[in-house]
Design a protein around this motif. Structure first.
Motif, short mmCIF file in Angstrom:
data_model
loop_
_atom_site.label_atom_id
_atom_site.label_comp_id
_atom_site.label_asym_id
_atom_site.label_seq_id
_atom_site.Cartn_x
_atom_site.Cartn_y
_atom_site.Cartn_z
N PRO A 142 -75.40 90.24 37.25
CA PRO A 142 -74.20 90.17 38.45
C PRO A 142 -73.85 91.56 38.75
O PRO A 142 -73.96 92.57 37.88
N VAL A 143 -73.34 91.65 39.74
CA VAL A 143 -72.90 92.87 40.55
C VAL A 143 -71.54 92.68 41.02
O VAL A 143 -71.39 91.57 41.87
N ARG A 144 -70.52 93.41 40.63
CA ARG A 144 -69.21 93.58 41.30
C ARG A 144 -69.14 94.53 42.22
O ARG A 144 -69.41 95.96 41.60
N LEU A 145 -68.44 94.43 43.54
CA LEU A 145 -68.24 95.32 44.48
C LEU A 145 -66.90 95.51 44.64
O LEU A 145 -66.55 94.41 45.42
N VAL A 146 -66.23 96.54 44.38
CA VAL A 146 -64.59 96.59 44.82
C VAL A 146 -64.56 97.90 45.48
O VAL A 146 -64.63 99.02 44.91
N LEU A 147 -64.08 97.84 46.78
CA LEU A 147 -63.90 98.96 47.60
C LEU A 147 -62.72 99.77 46.98
O LEU A 147 -61.60 99.26 47.05
N PRO A 148 -62.71 101.08 46.58
CA PRO A 148 -61.43 101.83 46.36
C PRO A 148 -60.75 101.72 47.83
O PRO A 148 -61.42 101.68 48.92
#
Length: 629
Positions: A155-161
């Motif tokens: 699983p990969v989570r990508l949340v942009l600052p």
């Protein structure tokens, strides 16, 4: 061309048709869309042109011609939640499951399938609650996140600052729009020419066409020539932001109309009413306007006390703008539950409270209280198809499918009840959770009993399961007008909105509280467009305003007391006459502020945002012009 040269160049990228290169003779519209090629600058992504009549003849018939050039900045959507996606590999299919805040689950699925070469069965998109979208939460990080998850098999989570969100977000494009408008002394418009340039960043956009249609479509003009150009620059690609292209185009045409009214000594609303387009009038692309409330909105603003009681110099301005309305096919289903409640299943997301409206639609059709309806936004493996929650079309299209599905479920319920009660279906009605014979409420059967007779072992009736689908309907344009009163500090250049009234044609307000919320939100964002917001880049395309510390949003203290007035010009297509309401309230706000500023000071600021330095510069220029012999 470098970014600055591309946005400032006055040399035409294409030569218009006709004698002298400025129009097409005859009374029919001509539309041309061209891709950049040949001798055109390499960064011209495409060019669109709309022509009608003979532009030279039109300006020759004019007694008054007003012209100027208007610029707008890139504007960030300012949502609370940055872009976020979680991707999980799916060993069962060899594909991926995406948990994401998106305005269109099926659109994301199609895009990810295309990007990664997967089938639709290998990509499941599960919608998450969206912390603000405004057109930016459609498709952004999902493809990258899915690719990474498939690569590492984890699983990969990508949340942009927030800073990265600023740097790469698909924001509203900057524009440079030159407008020339001619009219007779009695106020009748004769000619309109405009050249719109949009900075679409590093990828071709699709803004110029709709912006050109709106700029040339609000008013009846027999002769027009509109050229829209999208140029590519060293900046991130643009995206949608609540009526993409409309605030920019409306700022240009509405300020020009305001200037024409002042030049002719006419009431600004009366001049607009004299020339306003109506149903069946042609837009610049030759297509007729559908049923529209432009005139109704103008008439309501004309009769408002703020307009009627104004005096010259009070700082009161007006502008109006519209959106043609989005269209897309949609489907929905309604399932009866054993306890007499109902589930409504859709493939849309509840971005702006539209599920409440769908609840009301189903409850109205089924004849039950709203608390017996639950609307569920399912994932792409389980939901019936629906388009994006964008373009002011969610309740307009998905709501129509919900109504059809509820009507189908109602027919099934009445068919069962008719057999049980030994009555005609057209003699039955649903009230208080049961089906009754009209005029004989003692003869009835509960909805829960009907459900039991259709959802139990050995049931003699099929389960109640309503289906509804609609093809893309005709557009239902929505218009909103802004009345604004401002005060101006001539020493600092600060403009403050003291009062703001938004009059909007909403078709039919299924949920008035939600509609009012949409109007207030759009008006607040319009304040940002008008006075505060603008992304600043250097000559190489580097963003200099990449945090909320240096990108100014309107605050509670800078948004005026708002008043919303609803006009209801029913749509022929929407459920119960409803039409989309999300886009219109943001469109004309900046133009109304510019109009109010001109009323207060006698100067027009033609660049957005209208910052104190720009106001001071305009006042200084006016003072200099007066002192020049």
């Amino acid at each position: 061309l470098d970014p600055e040269e591309a946005m400032r160049s006055d040399a035409p990228l294409v030569q218009p048709d006709g004698d002298g290169g400025e129009g097409q003779a005859g009374g029919h519209a001509s539309v041309t869309v061209e891709k950049a090629r040949g001798k055109k600058p390499r960064n011209a992504a495409n060019v669109v042109r709309f022509t009608r009549g003979d532009i030279k003849q039109g300006f020759g018939e004019a007694d008054m011609v007003v012209e100027d050039t208007y610029t707008t900045s890139r504007v960030y959507q300012g949502y609370l939640e940055p872009q976020a996606t979680v991707a999980v590999p799916d060993p069962a299919t060899g594909g991926v499951v995406l948990y994401t805040a998106t305005q269109g689950i099926f659109y994301v699925r199609a895009a990810v399938c295309d990007l990664l070469g997967l089938s639709a069965q290998q990509v499941r998109v599960v919608p998450m609650a969206i912390g603000g979208g405004f057109g930016s939460k459609i498709l952004f990080t999902q493809g990258l996140t899915a690719a990474l998850a498939l690569k590492v098999r984890r699983p990969v989570r990508l949340v942009l600052p927030r800073r990265e969100d600023f740097l790469v977000a698909n924001v509203a494009p900057a524009s440079r729009i030159a407008v020339r408008l001619g009219a007779r002394q009695d106020g009748t418009l004769t000619a309109l020419s405009a050249r719109l340039i949009f900075d679409c960043g590093a990828q071709p956009g699709e803004t110029a066409s709709i912006a050109g249609i709106l700029l040339g479509g609000y008013y009846k003009v027999p002769h027009l020539f509109i050229e829209g150009i999208e140029v590519m620059t060293h900046k991130p690609p643009i995206g949608a932001y609540r009526a993409p292209g409309a605030p920019q185009a409306t700022f240009a045409i509405e300020v020009t109309m305001d200037r024409l009214a002042r030049a002719l000594g006419r009431d600004a609303i009366a001049l607009r009413l004299q020339n306003a387009s109506a149903e069946k009038d042609p837009m610049p692309n030759g297509r007729p306007w559908q049923r529209m409330g432009l005139r109704a909105v103008l008439e309501r603003m004309r009769d408002h006390p703020l307009w009627k009681s104004r005096r010259p110099g009070d700082g009161v301005g007006v502008a109006v703008g519209g959106w043609p309305g989005g269209v897309e096919s949609a489907s929905a289903c309604v399932r009866a539950n054993p306890d007499g409640t109902f589930h409504v299943v859709v493939g849309a997301v509840d971005l702006t409270g539209t599920f409440t409206g769908m609840t009301q639609i189903a409850a109205e059709v089924l004849g039950v209280p709203a608390d017996r309806i639950r609307v569920v936004g399912a994932d792409t493996d389980q939901a019936p198809y629906a388009g994006m929650a964008a373009g002011s079309k969610t309740l307009y299209t998905v709501g129509a499918a919900v109504r059809l599905a509820a009507e189908d479920a109602r027919r099934q319920i009445l068919a069962i009840a008719a057999k049980e009660l030994e009555a005609r279906e057209d003699d039955l009605e649903i009230a208080d959770g049961q089906v009754e014979v009209s005029g004989a409420p003692a003869r009835g059967i509960g909805l829960d009993e009907i459900a039991e007779k259709s959802m139990s072992f050995g049931a003699k009736y099929p389960p109640v399961f309503g289906r509804g689908s609609v093809a893309a309907p005709k557009q239902s344009p929505g218009f909103a007008g802004h009345l604004v009163k401002v005060s101006v500090d001539r020493e600092t250049g600060e403009v403050r909105i003291e009062q703001q009234v938004v009059v909007q044609d909403v078709g039919f307000a299924i949920n008035p509280a939600a509609v009012e919320g949409q109007i207030f939100g759009g008006a607040a964002q319009a304040t940002g467009w008008a006075l505060f917001e603008g992304m600043i880049y250097d000559g190489s395309g580097t963003l200099l305003s990449s945090t909320f510390a240096d990108y100014v949003l309107p605050k509670a203290s800078t948004v005026a007391p708002l008043q919303a007035e609803m006009v209801e010009v029913a749509s022929a297509e929407g459920p119960f006459g409803a039409k989309g309401v999300g886009e219109p309230p943001v469109i004309a706000g900046a133009a109304a502020v510019a109009s109010a500023l001109a009323d207060a000071t006698g100067v027009y600021v033609t660049d957005l945002p209208i910052t104190p330095p720009r106001v001071l510069a305009a006042l200084a220029q006016k003072s200099s012009d007066r002192s020049t012999p």
